[in-house]
Design an enzyme around this catalytic site. Structure first.
Site: not given
Ligand code: HXC
Length: 510
Positions: A169-170, A404-405
């Site tokens: 994401g961000g 052109g290059a």
């Molecule tokens: C809150 C989060 C989190 C999130 C991870 N955690 N991502 N908490 N918000 N976005 C927390 C988990 O709950 C977990 O907490 C700890 O972080 C570690 O995560 P795991 O999943 O256990 O780790 P891992 O297996 O290594 O996977 C990492 C990851 C996955 C690939 C980043 O966590 C994931 O897919 N997270 C969500 C990604 C996502 O979709 N984010 C939103 C994007 S939208 P605990 O307590 O168990 O330690 C965005 C919008 C911005 O960003 C705008 C863009 C233009």
């Protein structure tokens, strides 16, 4: 009083522990350092000054009111790299996966604002899962504020991102708007949406590495500019990289003591070009021969290797190098090579880094694959980038410069300041065989006549002298003296100033 001091120390100790020892151990088990360990490695010893260590989030939804961790998942502040100030933030994966809350975003914004105001680079160390899901739009708003600042600072101060864990994401979009992104192999990933979401939406089964590992982004997608073996190597290389860059667009890059004489001749260059025009040779040998102490920092080494981009120094001062590489696809310009070099040139131009181009290019790559992929527009990016650059532009044609290059690659016609050629240069619309088969089509089948035309064409055009006679080439130089000639040209152009007509900004073909 002692009591108060102890309390402060205790609060600091808690903050430094981030998400707790268990999560720190997990981080280490994955082969990753913690945010604070990374900061310590990146900065000169004892130079880190931390901000906002006690900030915590304001979220009360989903039971978050009871889950507060001081610092809120990002370590921010400033410090020094080899004595020069940088601002930085390091995402702490042990705290809510490094995800960004409203307050976490404010910490980053503070560093971005201070870096811009004080004209120093800002470095982000990323290991984070994007917007904090529990905060919803407050987190999205926080990202928007960070993105806006990325754009405001673009071209004013260098912004560098190092991806050191799974990022989504961000936490991939903000890096994408910075000048350079580097990754750590095998432990870091970048994707807009992770493998689980991909599976749900497209039913594709893909691993994190296949979706967004260094093997994807440093080779295929070109999202990142380089990949390193582990956290330690990445941080040490980042220190080396920062040394090549100016603090802002208002000051020159740091000058290092010149340890390598500019009068050094390299006789090996006289035999670099093989006798057979179709045989490749390694253009990096010329780059290493020309730069100080063979210290070259290559950008996007594994992507589009038919063009080389990177930083070196001459007389201790940073120079950007762009060079066709005959070892890969004969050094042809394709869409990837054009985009890669265009972006590099624009960075150099933003930050007043002179550009030296080494040219051996058979032309643009023909074919439907390239045309359907927008070669015209991508090639135009490179042409545009060279033509709009106002930094000193020096070029050396070593062998082919066709079609052109020829125009695109820093030619005199689009603003090249000093254009040299080696005696082995061939500057023409195309190679002799292709040219003869077009202009003497009526003789095809008469091998003797065709051979005669080819010899004529080669004698007339396969040399640097037709261009030199017109002044398009300033001089035909001895290959062994290339370093000295470039160093002299750089000195000559040190005060180059170009006035351009007022405009809001140009409109590069994106
Ligand atoms: C809150 C989060 C989190 C999130 C991870 N955690 N991502 N908490 N918000 N976005 C927390 C988990 O709950 C977990 O907490 C700890 O972080 C570690 O995560 P795991 O999943 O256990 O780790 P891992 O297996 O290594 O996977 C990492 C990851 C996955 C690939 C980043 O966590 C994931 O897919 N997270 C969500 C990604 C996502 O979709 N984010 C939103 C994007 S939208 P605990 O307590 O168990 O330690 C965005 C919008 C911005 O960003 C705008 C863009 C233009």
């Amino acid at each position: 009083m002692q009591n108060i001091l102890d309390q402060l120390e205790e609060r600091r100790k808690i903050a430094r522990l981030g998400g707790g020892q268990q999560r720190i151990d997990t981080q280490h088990k994955k082969g990753k350092l913690t945010a604070r360990e990374r900061v310590d490695l990146l900065l000169d010893e004892g130079s880190f000054e931390e901000f906002d260590m006690f900030v915590d989030h304001k979220c009360t939804d989903f039971g978050m009111a009871d889950k507060k961790i001081p610092g809120d998942g990002v370590v921010t502040g400033w410090g020094k790299v080899n004595g020069r100030i940088i601002y930085l933030f390091a995402k702490d994966f042990t705290v809510f996966g490094g995800s960004l809350s409203e307050t976490h975003a404010k910490k980053i914004q503070k560093v971005q604002d201070m870096a811009l105001r004080n004209r120093a680079p800002v470095i982000g160390l990323f290991d984070a899962g994007g917007a904090r899901i529990q905060e919803g739009v407050a987190a999205l708003g926080g990202y928007g504020e960070v993105f806006k600042r990325n754009v405001e600072a673009s071209g004013v101060i260098p912004q560098i991102s190092l991806i050191m864990g799974p990022c989504a994401g961000g936490d991939v979009y903000s890096p994408a708007m910075t000048d350079f992104i580097f990754m750590v192999k095998d432990t870091s990933y970048m994707f807009v949406t992770g493998p689980d979401v991909v599976k749900t939406v497209t039913n594709e089964t893909v691993t994190a590495e296949e979706l967004g590992g260094a093997s994807v982004h440093a080779v295929k997608s070109s999202v990142v500019d380089g990949a390193f073996e582990n956290d330690v190597e990445a941080l040490l290389q980042l220190r080396r990289f920062i040394d090549f860059l100016p603090a802002s667009n208002l000051v020159p890059a740091p000058q290092f003591p010149a340890t390598d004489s500019i009068t050094r001749l390299d006789n090996a260059m006289d035999t670099l070009i093989p006798d057979n025009a179709n045989q490749p040779y390694d253009m990096k040998e010329l780059i290493y021969s020309v730069i100080d102490d063979e210290d070259f920092f290559e950008i996007q080494e594994k992507h589009a290797p038919n063009i080389i981009t990177g930083f070196g120094r001459i007389e201790g001062k940073t120079v950007g190098f762009v060079a066709n590489q005959p070892m890969a696809l004969a050094g042809v310009l394709d869409s990837n090579a054009s985009r890669k070099a265009a972006r590099f040139i624009r960075f150099c131009d933003c930050f007043s880094i002179p550009i030296v181009s080494f040219i051996d290019v058979p032309g643009f790559l023909p074919g439907t694959d390239q045309e359907y992929g927008g070669l015209i527009k991508h090639g135009a990016k490179l042409l545009f980038a060279y033509a709009e650059a106002t930094v000193p532009l020096i070029s050396v044609i070593t062998r082919k410069s066709y079609g052109g290059a020829y125009d695109v690659m820093s030619s005199k016609h689009i603003g090249g300041d000093i254009n040299y050629a080696w005696p082995s240069a061939e500057i023409a619309v195309m190679g002799a065989k292709g040219a003869v088969e077009i202009i003497f089509r009526q003789d095809i089948g008469d091998d003797e006549k065709i051979a005669e035309h080819i010899t004529d064409y080669e004698q007339r055009f396969c040399s640097p002298f037709v261009a030199a006679e017109r002044g398009y080439i300033d001089d035909v130089i001895m290959p062994h003296s290339t370093r000295r000639r470039i160093a002299n040209a750089l000195n000559l152009l040190a005060n180059k100033k170009v006035e351009t007509p007022w405009r809001k900004h140009d409109n590069i073909p994106l």
